[in-house]
Design a protein around this motif. Structure first.
Motif, PDB file in Angstrom:
ATOM      1  N   GLY A  85       0.793  -1.222   0.000  1.00 32.37           N
ATOM      2  CA  GLY A  85       0.000   0.000   0.000  1.00 32.37           C
ATOM      3  C   GLY A  85       0.823   1.269   0.000  1.00 32.37           C
ATOM      4  O   GLY A  85       2.051   1.258  -0.075  1.00 32.37           O
ATOM      5  N   GLU A  86       0.097   2.380   0.091  1.00 34.53           N
ATOM      6  CA  GLU A  86       0.725   3.686   0.113  1.00 34.53           C
ATOM      7  C   GLU A  86       1.506   3.887   1.412  1.00 34.53           C
ATOM      8  O   GLU A  86       1.334   3.154   2.375  1.00 34.53           O
ATOM      9  CB  GLU A  86      -0.323   4.795  -0.049  1.00 34.53           C
ATOM     10  CG  GLU A  86      -1.471   4.716   0.927  1.00 34.53           C
ATOM     11  CD  GLU A  86      -2.536   3.719   0.538  1.00 34.53           C
ATOM     12  OE1 GLU A  86      -2.803   3.509  -0.655  1.00 34.53           O
ATOM     13  OE2 GLU A  86      -3.099   3.104   1.446  1.00 34.53           O
ATOM     14  N   GLY A  87       2.343   4.932   1.405  1.00 35.34           N
ATOM     15  CA  GLY A  87       3.071   5.266   2.619  1.00 35.34           C
ATOM     16  C   GLY A  87       2.139   5.853   3.664  1.00 35.34           C
ATOM     17  O   GLY A  87       2.068   5.375   4.795  1.00 35.34           O
ATOM     18  N   LEU A  88       1.393   6.890   3.286  1.00 30.87           N
ATOM     19  CA  LEU A  88       0.438   7.538   4.186  1.00 30.87           C
ATOM     20  C   LEU A  88      -0.894   7.654   3.476  1.00 30.87           C
ATOM     21  O   LEU A  88      -0.957   8.173   2.361  1.00 30.87           O
ATOM     22  CB  LEU A  88       0.941   8.927   4.595  1.00 30.87           C
ATOM     23  CG  LEU A  88      -0.021   9.801   5.399  1.00 30.87           C
ATOM     24  CD1 LEU A  88      -0.390   9.156   6.737  1.00 30.87           C
ATOM     25  CD2 LEU A  88       0.587  11.185   5.634  1.00 30.87           C
ATOM     26  N   LEU A  89      -1.954   7.179   4.111  1.00 30.62           N
ATOM     27  CA  LEU A  89      -3.311   7.268   3.585  1.00 30.62           C
ATOM     28  C   LEU A  89      -4.111   8.208   4.474  1.00 30.62           C
ATOM     29  O   LEU A  89      -4.182   8.011   5.690  1.00 30.62           O
ATOM     30  CB  LEU A  89      -3.983   5.893   3.560  1.00 30.62           C
ATOM     31  CG  LEU A  89      -5.469   5.871   3.185  1.00 30.62           C
ATOM     32  CD1 LEU A  89      -5.669   6.356   1.751  1.00 30.62           C
ATOM     33  CD2 LEU A  89      -6.036   4.469   3.380  1.00 30.62           C
ATOM     34  N   VAL A  90      -4.701   9.239   3.876  1.00 34.55           N
ATOM     35  CA  VAL A  90      -5.537  10.193   4.603  1.00 34.55           C
ATOM     36  C   VAL A  90      -6.963  10.076   4.076  1.00 34.55           C
ATOM     37  O   VAL A  90      -7.184  10.209   2.869  1.00 34.55           O
ATOM     38  CB  VAL A  90      -5.029  11.641   4.422  1.00 34.55           C
ATOM     39  CG1 VAL A  90      -5.938  12.624   5.143  1.00 34.55           C
ATOM     40  CG2 VAL A  90      -3.594  11.763   4.910  1.00 34.55           C
ATOM     41  N   THR A  91      -7.913   9.835   4.981  1.00 38.14           N
ATOM     42  CA  THR A  91      -9.316   9.688   4.589  1.00 38.14           C
ATOM     43  C   THR A  91     -10.210  10.651   5.360  1.00 38.14           C
ATOM     44  O   THR A  91     -11.379  10.354   5.597  1.00 38.14           O
ATOM     45  CB  THR A  91      -9.794   8.238   4.818  1.00 38.14           C
ATOM     46  OG1 THR A  91      -9.590   7.893   6.195  1.00 38.14           O
ATOM     47  CG2 THR A  91      -9.065   7.264   3.913  1.00 38.14           C
ATOM     48  N   SER A  92      -9.678  11.788   5.756  1.00 36.21           N
ATOM     49  CA  SER A  92     -10.446  12.761   6.540  1.00 36.21           C
ATOM     50  C   SER A  92     -10.276  14.156   5.947  1.00 36.21           C
ATOM     51  O   SER A  92      -9.331  14.427   5.213  1.00 36.21           O
ATOM     52  CB  SER A  92     -10.008  12.727   7.998  1.00 36.21           C
ATOM     53  OG  SER A  92      -8.594  12.828   8.091  1.00 36.21           O
ATOM     54  N   ASP A  93     -11.202  15.030   6.296  1.00 32.67           N
ATOM     55  CA  ASP A  93     -11.230  16.388   5.760  1.00 32.67           C
ATOM     56  C   ASP A  93     -10.420  17.359   6.627  1.00 32.67           C
ATOM     57  O   ASP A  93     -10.124  17.086   7.789  1.00 32.67           O
ATOM     58  CB  ASP A  93     -12.676  16.896   5.706  1.00 32.67           C
ATOM     59  CG  ASP A  93     -13.556  16.064   4.785  1.00 32.67           C
ATOM     60  OD1 ASP A  93     -13.019  15.424   3.868  1.00 32.67           O
ATOM     61  OD2 ASP A  93     -14.787  16.061   4.998  1.00 32.67           O
TER      62      ASP A  93
END
Length: 145
Positions: A85-93
């Motif tokens: 997967g990705e290094g850092l995953l952001v799923t928030s605003d």
């Protein structure tokens, strides 16, 4: 509706704190715990140094700033990453990512998915071995953001 959101953000910033994480032993666990424990308005402050990470990181709390000491001083290295997967995953605003580097992620360097009002400032994403088919596809990848 918008007034309620502004009031909520103002209340959150009045109670905002700083969570500091230094490089060193158990950096993976300590950094991921800081991203999980962060509250809206908090700053996750990543100290200077190389963070040797074996798995991707994720942030799903809105209104958080993730800040390093500069892309030449704070390096999140995924050279020994086990997953794809990705290094850092952001799923928030309402997230601010600033002043750090991501190196050698197996997938995308930083991926934001469904994240509105995300700011990338003074970020470096690099695959240190040069162009290869095994590198991630994107340095910064804002999907549905």
């Amino acid at each position: 509706m918008q007034a309620a959101a502004i009031a909520l953000m103002a209340a959150a910033s009045a109670q905002a704190g700083t969570i500091h994480v230094d490089a060193g032993a158990n950096a993976q666990e300590r950094l991921q715990a800081a991203l999980i424990d962060a509250k809206p308005g908090d700053v996750v402050e990543i100290g200077a140094g190389r963070f040797d990470l074996t798995d991707g990181l994720s942030l799903d709390v809105g209104g958080v700033t993730v800040r390093g000491d500069g892309p030449d001083k704070t390096v999140l290295s995924f050279k020994t990453q086990k997953g794809a997967g990705e290094g850092l995953l952001v799923t928030s605003d309402n997230v601010v990512l600033r002043d750090f580097a991501v190196e050698d992620a197996k997938g995308d360097g930083i991926k934001s998915k469904g994240a509105d009002q995300i700011i990338y400032k003074n970020i470096r994403v690099e695959w240190t071995g040069g162009p290869k088919a095994t590198n991630g596809a994107y340095g910064l990848y804002p999907v549905e953001s």
